[in-house]
Design a protein around this motif. Structure first.
Motif, PDB file in Angstrom:
ATOM      1  N   GLY A 257       0.781  -1.227   0.000  1.00 55.75           N
ATOM      2  CA  GLY A 257       0.000   0.000   0.000  1.00 55.75           C
ATOM      3  C   GLY A 257       0.809   1.271   0.000  1.00 55.75           C
ATOM      4  O   GLY A 257       0.281   2.344   0.294  1.00 55.75           O
ATOM      5  N   LEU A 258       2.103   1.202  -0.374  1.00 60.61           N
ATOM      6  CA  LEU A 258       2.947   2.399  -0.345  1.00 60.61           C
ATOM      7  C   LEU A 258       3.280   2.930  -1.736  1.00 60.61           C
ATOM      8  O   LEU A 258       4.048   3.889  -1.859  1.00 60.61           O
ATOM      9  N   GLY A 259       2.745   2.304  -2.792  1.00 64.75           N
ATOM     10  CA  GLY A 259       2.929   2.854  -4.137  1.00 64.75           C
ATOM     11  C   GLY A 259       3.812   2.050  -5.068  1.00 64.75           C
ATOM     12  O   GLY A 259       4.116   2.503  -6.170  1.00 64.75           O
ATOM     13  N   LYS A 260       4.218   0.830  -4.663  1.00 69.70           N
ATOM     14  CA  LYS A 260       5.070   0.027  -5.538  1.00 69.70           C
ATOM     15  C   LYS A 260       4.356  -0.319  -6.840  1.00 69.70           C
ATOM     16  O   LYS A 260       4.906  -0.163  -7.939  1.00 69.70           O
ATOM     17  N   THR A 261       3.118  -0.806  -6.723  1.00 65.33           N
ATOM     18  CA  THR A 261       2.359  -1.191  -7.914  1.00 65.33           C
ATOM     19  C   THR A 261       2.111   0.012  -8.817  1.00 65.33           C
ATOM     20  O   THR A 261       2.150  -0.105 -10.043  1.00 65.33           O
ATOM     21  N   HIS A 262       1.872   1.172  -8.222  1.00 64.78           N
ATOM     22  CA  HIS A 262       1.684   2.395  -9.015  1.00 64.78           C
ATOM     23  C   HIS A 262       2.911   2.644  -9.889  1.00 64.78           C
ATOM     24  O   HIS A 262       2.777   2.917 -11.094  1.00 64.78           O
ATOM     25  N   LEU A 263       4.103   2.525  -9.328  1.00 65.76           N
ATOM     26  CA  LEU A 263       5.318   2.773 -10.110  1.00 65.76           C
ATOM     27  C   LEU A 263       5.509   1.730 -11.210  1.00 65.76           C
ATOM     28  O   LEU A 263       5.916   2.057 -12.330  1.00 65.76           O
ATOM     29  N   ARG A 436      -3.519   3.376  -0.290  1.00 66.08           N
ATOM     30  CA  ARG A 436      -4.852   3.002  -0.773  1.00 66.08           C
ATOM     31  C   ARG A 436      -5.914   3.359   0.261  1.00 66.08           C
ATOM     32  O   ARG A 436      -6.994   3.851  -0.073  1.00 66.08           O
ATOM     33  N   GLU A 437      -5.595   3.116   1.547  1.00 65.57           N
ATOM     34  CA  GLU A 437      -6.538   3.468   2.610  1.00 65.57           C
ATOM     35  C   GLU A 437      -6.655   4.983   2.765  1.00 65.57           C
ATOM     36  O   GLU A 437      -7.740   5.497   3.064  1.00 65.57           O
ATOM     37  N   LEU A 438      -5.561   5.690   2.526  1.00 65.49           N
ATOM     38  CA  LEU A 438      -5.606   7.155   2.596  1.00 65.49           C
ATOM     39  C   LEU A 438      -6.588   7.718   1.572  1.00 65.49           C
ATOM     40  O   LEU A 438      -7.361   8.632   1.868  1.00 65.49           O
ATOM     41  N   GLU A 439      -6.555   7.172   0.362  1.00 68.08           N
ATOM     42  CA  GLU A 439      -7.442   7.665  -0.692  1.00 68.08           C
ATOM     43  C   GLU A 439      -8.904   7.383  -0.358  1.00 68.08           C
ATOM     44  O   GLU A 439      -9.778   8.231  -0.550  1.00 68.08           O
ATOM     45  N   SER A 440      -9.163   6.191   0.139  1.00 64.96           N
ATOM     46  CA  SER A 440     -10.537   5.855   0.534  1.00 64.96           C
ATOM     47  C   SER A 440     -10.987   6.720   1.709  1.00 64.96           C
ATOM     48  O   SER A 440     -12.140   7.179   1.759  1.00 64.96           O
ATOM     49  N   PHE A 441     -10.076   6.946   2.639  1.00 63.34           N
ATOM     50  CA  PHE A 441     -10.343   7.814   3.786  1.00 63.34           C
ATOM     51  C   PHE A 441     -10.710   9.222   3.320  1.00 63.34           C
ATOM     52  O   PHE A 441     -11.649   9.855   3.831  1.00 63.34           O
ATOM     53  N   CYS A 442      -9.983   9.719   2.317  1.00 64.77           N
ATOM     54  CA  CYS A 442     -10.260  11.049   1.769  1.00 64.77           C
ATOM     55  C   CYS A 442     -11.655  11.092   1.139  1.00 64.77           C
ATOM     56  O   CYS A 442     -12.394  12.078   1.299  1.00 64.77           O
ATOM     57  N   GLU A 443     -12.006  10.027   0.415  1.00 59.87           N
ATOM     58  CA  GLU A 443     -13.351   9.949  -0.182  1.00 59.87           C
ATOM     59  C   GLU A 443     -14.423  10.036   0.900  1.00 59.87           C
ATOM     60  O   GLU A 443     -15.420  10.762   0.755  1.00 59.87           O
TER      61      GLU A 443
END
Length: 574
Positions: A257-263, A436-443
């Motif tokens: 959940g720290l952005g590895k897949t994004h990169l 990923r949880e941060l984005e859902s939290f923001c929503e």
């Protein structure tokens, strides 16, 4: 007939049989006649207009087999029977058509595929004086269907069965994805794809192409001291992907959940957009294992190379390899695949939750990955979480076009409300580190803000805390500065008096800088309050210590790992 063309067509049919392709595709290829083979194209003559359309529909699959057979790209050209046109009406005559009767049977082929057909019709029926008008659906259309060869038969396929009109209608509906055309003039056939038509585009779980409107781009990636090395390395890898011998491997590791897949997907999408000639294969660990098991099963029935889709690319990207390394049945083959790519100077991108040295990999692979681009993606700090929340809100939530006046959403009054800078700062303080949880939290916070605004109020910090408690285990956990100091003192072997006192030797100074940095990050304290806990140091001195640690993170990757370990110890002790 070109003998080499006949051989490669026969091999393509054998490959279709090997991989369990649809029997109708195999039969249509079996009825086709190999016309010619050039350096880069195979031309075949299909038996009917319907067969032409269907073979062109499966053109990417067939061309992939041709490339596997010839070890070079081979385009497939499908032409109409001699004296006919691909745009003419379907032939409604019996199975022994004019083309089949006029064309001599091909000689023996390497795959030894039988071309046995229905009982031949009398010669007079081949070319009647007056052709009957075509009907919407032939009343007795003969279509070959494959069946398993019986013991003792030399041929791979014997074609004997026919389809009724109803079966033919159902087959057309399934294969075309629409009802069959009422007549030849009522609908045009689909345009033939060019020889360069690529294979089916890889898709996300929701079916959307990865590169189309994807959020997984370098532009959308939020980076800071914790992941800037990984970001720059991924960007460098993508820019030099077509340069042989340069940046042959990139290994990105860190918690989930720290952005590895994004990169990884950003690399794939960047190459798809800027360098489409580079063949790229992306697979997460589960997809890789599924493909490998399928290939092992197929190899029992043939001696074809395993995992051709992986061996035949220029850039191989595999995510979450810790799940592969843990499977003993697949680990040996994974080592072989990686070793082949690295030896041949082909490009490899790997992501895992641990560094290569901690994965129990083959020592040679560990050494080679360590010699390449090796990057840690660490947990985001308060500042980085603040940026992620702000960026996600601006680009994803606030950027959604307003609904039309007649939409249900407009009637409801909209969705997300307004989030202020103060909201983002508080959200960053009480949230966890999984992006990923941060984005859902923001929503969720934006949705709650919208509800409050429709009621005439506004989102409060208590509202944010209540939502955070549903997402993050540590959101309500308060960490005091004494705990931070205690852990740092044990880690660096200094006393409390040395940590907060005036001494400046290297070990004490480093411990003090890190303790101040973690106190600011974890204790929700101002720099003035932190200074008071460290020998009444002023704001400027505390800020200087904080900036020194930020610089250390950028210059030495081990510092980030040490900070992560210290954070975990502090959290557990709190």
């Amino acid at each position: 007939m070109d003998e080499e063309a006949s051989i490669i067509l026969g091999d393509a049919i054998a490959f279709c049989q090997r991989d369990g392709q649809d029997a109708r595709l195999i039969n249509m290829l079996g009825q086709s006649r190999a016309v010619s083979l050039t350096e880069d194209a195979l031309t075949i003559e299909a038996p009917s207009r319907f067969a032409i359309a269907q073979l062109k529909k499966h053109q990417p699959t067939i061309e992939a087999y041709l490339e596997e057979i010839a070890f070079a790209p081979i385009a497939l050209n499908v032409v109409a029977p001699q004296g006919a046109s691909a745009n003419t009406a379907p032939d409604t005559r019996p199975a022994a058509t004019a083309t089949a009767a006029a064309t001599p049977a091909p000689g023996p082929r390497r795959d030894d595929v039988s071309r046995e057909t229905m009982t031949p019709q009398p010669a007079a029926s081949v070319a009647p004086a007056v052709e009957p008008a075509p009907s919407p659906i032939p009343t007795a259309t003969h279509m070959p269907v494959a069946h398993e060869a019986t013991p003792g038969e030399e041929s791979g396929i014997a074609i004997k069965n026919t389809l009724s009109a109803d079966d033919f209608r159902r087959m057309m509906t399934q294969m075309n994805g629409r009802p069959p055309a009422k007549s030849a003039s009522s609908s045009a056939m689909p345009a033939a794809p060019s020889a360069a038509t690529p294979a089916a585009v890889e898709k996300n779980a929701d079916g959307a192409p990865l590169a189309a409107n994807s959020k997984f781009t370098f532009e959308n990636f939020v980076f800071g001291p914790e992941n800037s090395l990984a970001y720059r390395s991924a960007l460098k890898f993508a820019m030099l992907a077509d340069t042989p011998g340069t940046c042959t491997s990139l290994f990105i590791y860190g918690k989930s959940g720290l952005g590895k897949t994004h990169l990884l997907l950003a690399i794939k999408n960047e190459l798809a957009e800027k360098s489409p000639e580079i063949k790229v294969k992306y697979a997460n660990s589960q997809a890789y294992l599924d493909d490998l098991m399928t290939e092992f099963d197929r190899q029992k029935k043939s001696n074809a190379p395993i995992m051709q889709a992986y061996h035949g690319v220029d850039v191989l990207i595999i995510d979450d390899i810790q799940n592969i390394i843990g499977k003993r049945a697949s680990v040996d083959y994974f080592f072989q695949l990686m070793d082949e790519f690295i030896r041949n100077n082909k490009k490899v991108v790997i992501a895992a939750d641990r560094a290569p040295k901690d994965l129990n990999m083959d020592e040679r692979l560990t050494s080679r990955f360590n010699a390449g681009l090796l990057c840690l993606v660490a947990e985001p700090s308060y500042e980085m979480k603040y940026k992620i929340l702000q960026r996600y809100y601006e680009n994803t939530i606030a950027a959604v076009p307003e609904a039309g006046n007649d939409s249900l959403l407009a009637a409801y009054g909209g969705d997300g409300g307004h989030l202020t800078d103060a909201h983002f700062k508080h959200m960053a303080e009480v949230s966890g580190t999984n992006i990923r949880e941060l984005e859902s939290f923001c929503e969720r916070c934006a949705g709650e803000a919208g509800d409050r605004e429709r009621e005439g109020g506004e989102l409060t910090f208590d509202d944010i805390d209540a939502i955070a408690n549903q997402y993050f285990d540590t959101s309500a956990k308060k960490i005091n500065v004494q705990t931070v100091q205690s852990v740092i003192e044990e880690q660096y072997g200094v006393t409390h008096e040395e940590l907060i006192g005036p001494r400046r030797n290297a070990n004490i100074a480093k411990a003090r800088h890190i303790a101040i940095y973690l106190a600011i990050e974890m204790c929700e304290m101002t720099t003035t309050a932190v200074g008071a806990e460290f020998g009444n140091r002023n704001h400027s001195t505390v800020s200087t210590s904080y900036k020194k640690v930020q610089k250390m993170i950028q210059e030495d990757r081990t510092v980030t790992e040490d900070l992560k370990s210290l954070r975990d110890k502090i959290t557990l002790r709190s």
